[in-house]
Design an enzyme around this catalytic site. Structure first.
Site, PDB file in Angstrom:
ATOM      1  N   TYR A 225     -25.871  -0.085 -33.526  1.00 34.82           N
ATOM      2  CA  TYR A 225     -24.706   0.024 -34.411  1.00 34.82           C
ATOM      3  C   TYR A 225     -23.523  -0.750 -33.844  1.00 34.82           C
ATOM      4  O   TYR A 225     -22.819  -1.457 -34.575  1.00 34.82           O
ATOM      5  CB  TYR A 225     -24.350   1.502 -34.577  1.00 34.82           C
ATOM      6  CG  TYR A 225     -23.178   1.773 -35.482  1.00 34.82           C
ATOM      7  CD1 TYR A 225     -23.259   1.566 -36.855  1.00 34.82           C
ATOM      8  CD2 TYR A 225     -21.974   2.254 -34.966  1.00 34.82           C
ATOM      9  CE1 TYR A 225     -22.180   1.832 -37.691  1.00 34.82           C
ATOM     10  CE2 TYR A 225     -20.900   2.536 -35.786  1.00 34.82           C
ATOM     11  CZ  TYR A 225     -21.001   2.315 -37.148  1.00 34.82           C
ATOM     12  OH  TYR A 225     -19.924   2.572 -37.967  1.00 34.82           O
TER      13      TYR A 225
ATOM     14  N   LYS B 101     -21.681  -3.935 -35.781  1.00 32.83           N
ATOM     15  CA  LYS B 101     -20.256  -3.945 -36.109  1.00 32.83           C
ATOM     16  C   LYS B 101     -19.536  -5.104 -35.419  1.00 32.83           C
ATOM     17  O   LYS B 101     -18.592  -5.687 -35.982  1.00 32.83           O
ATOM     18  CB  LYS B 101     -19.620  -2.600 -35.736  1.00 32.83           C
ATOM     19  CG  LYS B 101     -20.044  -1.464 -36.654  1.00 32.83           C
ATOM     20  CD  LYS B 101     -19.735  -1.781 -38.110  1.00 32.83           C
ATOM     21  CE  LYS B 101     -20.078  -0.662 -39.058  1.00 32.83           C
ATOM     22  NZ  LYS B 101     -19.814  -1.013 -40.487  1.00 32.83           N
TER      23      LYS B 101
ATOM     24  N   ASP C 122     -28.750  -0.094 -53.926  1.00 37.05           N
ATOM     25  CA  ASP C 122     -28.973  -0.121 -52.487  1.00 37.05           C
ATOM     26  C   ASP C 122     -28.767  -1.551 -51.989  1.00 37.05           C
ATOM     27  O   ASP C 122     -29.522  -2.455 -52.345  1.00 37.05           O
ATOM     28  CB  ASP C 122     -30.401   0.345 -52.202  1.00 37.05           C
ATOM     29  CG  ASP C 122     -30.724   0.408 -50.719  1.00 37.05           C
ATOM     30  OD1 ASP C 122     -29.910  -0.066 -49.900  1.00 37.05           O
ATOM     31  OD2 ASP C 122     -31.801   0.922 -50.387  1.00 37.05           O
TER      32      ASP C 122
END
Length: 264
Positions: free
Chosen positions: A159, A163, A64
């Protein structure tokens, strides 16, 4: 076009399915030894087995990337086996999934978790592997970002922000690596059919009265998503661009963000 990736080692994070899997298969097909990474050992091994069954070379690391301890352990394994000439920072997503709640309801905890999942994990991997590339005088770092960083739909602001940070990290990295033989670039991806995007595609298809998005793919692409290409993207649409950027053919390309979103 021969991409001459023979003898290169490539780590593709998040390559046990979806876009990452497509990238891993393509790089292996071009001659690279691919290090498949995922959190699920069986799925990761399955992709590696696909590569070897096709005559390619593959290794597997699991862990992870939001855990510092697990990240260090898997990178120790990569470095001990010879490091990586090519790093594809593909692992990511939105913490908690892509539920379309209003921007003002996205919690601070979700913002932090999404940033950790996409940005800080990529930074940690890059910081460990770039020194080896510098020693060898050649390397590629490629971030798989998202087109939503550029055209902000009215949801998923956490998000989108993560990005956008990845794109800027790649540009900063490119400047820092100037003249070293190591390049850094990013790709902003549009709507791609993957297991992770299946629920989004099905929700969109429902607005057209269809139960399966494949039955209305052309209308979905051009009307709902407003693409200029009348189909939904597939992982190989991204993988070909990544393979080019990862190759010696792209020596003159660095600090660039390539948008692959069918003209959205």
């Amino acid at each position: 076009m021969e991409l001459t990736l023979e003898g290169k080692r490539a780590l593709v994070t998040g390559s046990s399915s979806g876009i990452g899997r497509g990238i891993a298969l393509r790089l292996a097909g071009e001659g690279a030894t691919v290090i498949v990474h995922g959190r699920n050992a069986d799925r990761s091994r399955g992709v590696a087995d696909e590569i070897t069954a096709a005559g390619g070379d593959a290794e597997v690391v699991t862990g992870d990337l939001t855990s510092a301890a697990e990240t260090d352990a898997l990178l120790d394994q990569v470095i001990a086996a010879g490091g990586a000439d090519i790093l594809i920072n593909n692992a990511g997503g939105r913490a908690g999934g892509f539920s379309p709640e209003p921007v003002w309801e996205t919690s601070a905890d979700r913002w932090l978790a999404t940033y950790q999942l996409n940005v800080l994990s990529a930074v940690a991997v890059t910081q460990r592997l770039v020194p080896g590339m510098l020693e060898r005088g050649w390397g590629r770092v490629i971030h798989v970002a998202s087109a939503v960083a550029l055209h902000q739909p009215p949801a998923f602001a956490d998000y989108q922000g993560a990005k956008a940070a990845e794109i800027n990290f790649a540009r900063s990295l490119a400047r820092g690596l100037g003249g070293s033989g190591v390049t850094a670039n990013s790709i902003s991806v549009g709507i791609i059919a993957t297991p992770d995007s299946e629920s989004e595609l099905q929700r969109a298809a429902a607005t057209l009265g269809a139960s399966d998005w494949r039955d209305v793919e052309k209308e979905l692409a051009t009307t709902v998503f407003r693409q200029q290409v009348p189909r939904i993207g597939r992982p190989d649409d991204i993988a070909w661009a990544v393979a080019y950027l990862a190759s010696p053919r792209a020596d003159f390309v660095t600090g660039t963000n390539i948008v692959i979103d069918a003209g959205i």
